[in-house]
Design a protein around this motif. Sequence first.
Motif, short mmCIF file in Angstrom:
data_model
loop_
_atom_site.label_atom_id
_atom_site.label_comp_id
_atom_site.label_asym_id
_atom_site.label_seq_id
_atom_site.Cartn_x
_atom_site.Cartn_y
_atom_site.Cartn_z
N LYS A 176 31.76 37.93 31.42
CA LYS A 176 30.55 38.54 31.96
C LYS A 176 30.07 39.60 30.97
O LYS A 176 30.79 40.54 30.66
CB LYS A 176 30.82 39.18 33.33
CG LYS A 176 31.25 38.16 34.39
CD LYS A 176 31.52 38.84 35.73
CE LYS A 176 31.93 37.82 36.78
NZ LYS A 176 32.21 38.45 38.09
N THR A 190 23.39 35.39 23.87
CA THR A 190 24.65 35.39 24.62
C THR A 190 25.60 34.30 24.14
O THR A 190 26.82 34.48 24.15
CB THR A 190 24.34 35.21 26.12
OG1 THR A 190 23.50 36.29 26.55
CG2 THR A 190 25.62 35.23 26.95
N THR A 191 25.06 33.17 23.68
CA THR A 191 25.93 32.08 23.21
C THR A 191 26.67 32.45 21.93
O THR A 191 27.65 31.79 21.57
CB THR A 191 25.10 30.81 22.97
OG1 THR A 191 23.99 31.11 22.10
CG2 THR A 191 24.57 30.26 24.28
N ARG A 193 17.01 44.20 28.90
CA ARG A 193 16.69 42.80 29.16
C ARG A 193 15.97 42.16 27.98
O ARG A 193 16.07 40.96 27.77
CB ARG A 193 15.79 42.69 30.41
CG ARG A 193 16.49 42.97 31.71
CD ARG A 193 15.52 42.90 32.87
NE ARG A 193 16.20 43.08 34.15
CZ ARG A 193 16.65 42.10 34.91
NH1 ARG A 193 16.49 40.85 34.51
NH2 ARG A 193 17.26 42.35 36.05
N ILE A 247 33.18 30.05 30.93
CA ILE A 247 31.90 30.31 31.59
C ILE A 247 31.42 31.69 31.15
O ILE A 247 32.18 32.66 31.19
CB ILE A 247 32.03 30.26 33.13
CG1 ILE A 247 32.19 28.80 33.59
CG2 ILE A 247 30.81 30.87 33.80
CD1 ILE A 247 32.27 28.62 35.09
N ILE A 248 30.16 31.76 30.70
CA ILE A 248 29.56 33.02 30.27
C ILE A 248 28.41 33.36 31.21
O ILE A 248 27.56 32.50 31.48
CB ILE A 248 29.02 32.93 28.83
CG1 ILE A 248 30.07 32.35 27.89
CG2 ILE A 248 28.58 34.31 28.34
CD1 ILE A 248 29.52 32.08 26.50
N GLU A 249 28.37 34.58 31.69
CA GLU A 249 27.29 35.04 32.55
C GLU A 249 26.64 36.28 31.94
O GLU A 249 27.32 37.16 31.43
CB GLU A 249 27.82 35.37 33.95
CG GLU A 249 28.38 34.16 34.68
CD GLU A 249 28.84 34.51 36.08
OE1 GLU A 249 28.05 34.32 37.03
OE2 GLU A 249 29.96 35.01 36.22
N GLU A 250 25.33 36.34 32.00
CA GLU A 250 24.56 37.43 31.41
C GLU A 250 24.01 38.34 32.50
O GLU A 250 23.38 37.87 33.46
CB GLU A 250 23.42 36.86 30.57
CG GLU A 250 22.54 37.90 29.89
CD GLU A 250 21.45 37.24 29.05
OE1 GLU A 250 20.29 37.66 29.18
OE2 GLU A 250 21.75 36.31 28.28
N PHE A 251 24.26 39.65 32.35
CA PHE A 251 23.77 40.64 33.30
C PHE A 251 23.16 41.81 32.52
O PHE A 251 23.23 41.85 31.29
CB PHE A 251 24.91 41.15 34.19
CG PHE A 251 25.62 40.08 34.98
CD1 PHE A 251 25.11 39.64 36.20
CD2 PHE A 251 26.79 39.51 34.51
CE1 PHE A 251 25.75 38.66 36.92
CE2 PHE A 251 27.45 38.53 35.23
CZ PHE A 251 26.92 38.10 36.44
N TYR A 262 33.25 24.42 39.47
CA TYR A 262 31.90 24.97 39.35
C TYR A 262 30.90 23.96 39.89
O TYR A 262 31.09 22.76 39.80
CB TYR A 262 31.56 25.36 37.90
CG TYR A 262 31.72 24.25 36.89
CD1 TYR A 262 30.67 23.39 36.59
CD2 TYR A 262 32.93 24.09 36.21
CE1 TYR A 262 30.81 22.38 35.65
CE2 TYR A 262 33.08 23.08 35.27
CZ TYR A 262 32.02 22.23 34.99
OH TYR A 262 32.17 21.23 34.07
N TYR A 266 27.28 42.43 30.01
CA TYR A 266 26.28 43.34 30.58
C TYR A 266 25.54 44.04 29.45
O TYR A 266 26.12 44.88 28.73
CB TYR A 266 26.96 44.39 31.46
CG TYR A 266 27.62 43.82 32.70
CD1 TYR A 266 26.99 43.89 33.94
CD2 TYR A 266 28.87 43.22 32.63
CE1 TYR A 266 27.59 43.37 35.08
CE2 TYR A 266 29.48 42.70 33.76
CZ TYR A 266 28.83 42.77 34.98
OH TYR A 266 29.44 42.26 36.10
N ILE A 290 36.51 33.52 31.93
CA ILE A 290 35.26 33.91 32.57
C ILE A 290 34.78 35.16 31.85
O ILE A 290 35.44 36.20 31.88
CB ILE A 290 35.43 34.22 34.06
CG1 ILE A 290 36.11 33.04 34.79
CG2 ILE A 290 34.09 34.55 34.70
CD1 ILE A 290 35.29 31.79 34.82
#
Length: 208
Positions: free
Chosen positions: A71, A83-84, A77, A110-114, A136, A73, A69
């Motif tokens: 994440k 991100t990939t 923006r 899983i990649i999440e962008e913040f 998921y 940051y 996982i």
Amino acid sequence: MIKAYAKIVVKGSPISKSNFKLSNLNGRSILPYNSGKYHDRYALYEEEIAYSARLQNPNVVLTESLVAILKVYYKSRKRHPDTTNIPKSIFDGIEKSGIIINDAQIRRLIIEEFYDSKDPRFELELFGESTYYMNYDIHHRESYCEPIEYTPPSNKKSQGLKAITPKPIEKSTHICEVCGKPIVKQEEIISANKGKTLICRSCFKKLF
């Protein structure tokens, strides 16, 4: 029961090396870190990741298949890497730390962008598949959420589908990125980063 788990947090804006390629005389990919040039940052970033990962997870070695996982940051923006493309630098650094044997161990990711303007960073959790599994789900929103729209860069908007013919590079414009001297002979040119970086053969040999 010993649970295969590790968590790594590295401060600073994550960077990507997806478009950078430099090879030595034997064709092996390399990452210089002491040439004094901008591209040194890729190798230095991997070293920072490796050091932080080992410091935060002493005596941890994960040899089995893993769920990851990630994440990310970003500080802004509007301006940040794709991100990939981020995971390659990160997992190469984790592999250098010795916490994992090879980044091929990552079977699910899983990649999440913040966004965090005050504390850009990435947080990575690794879970051994012998003791953890991933679920998921994708759900339809009950209420409308304003979409985040993306538009082409300004230099591409006017190009449309027209073919672009690159301008030939004059011999006098071949400048070594390391010593700053003109490279006269074509056979003396070593190119990297998809032709964006030019190094003379003499300086290239001195890097190793």
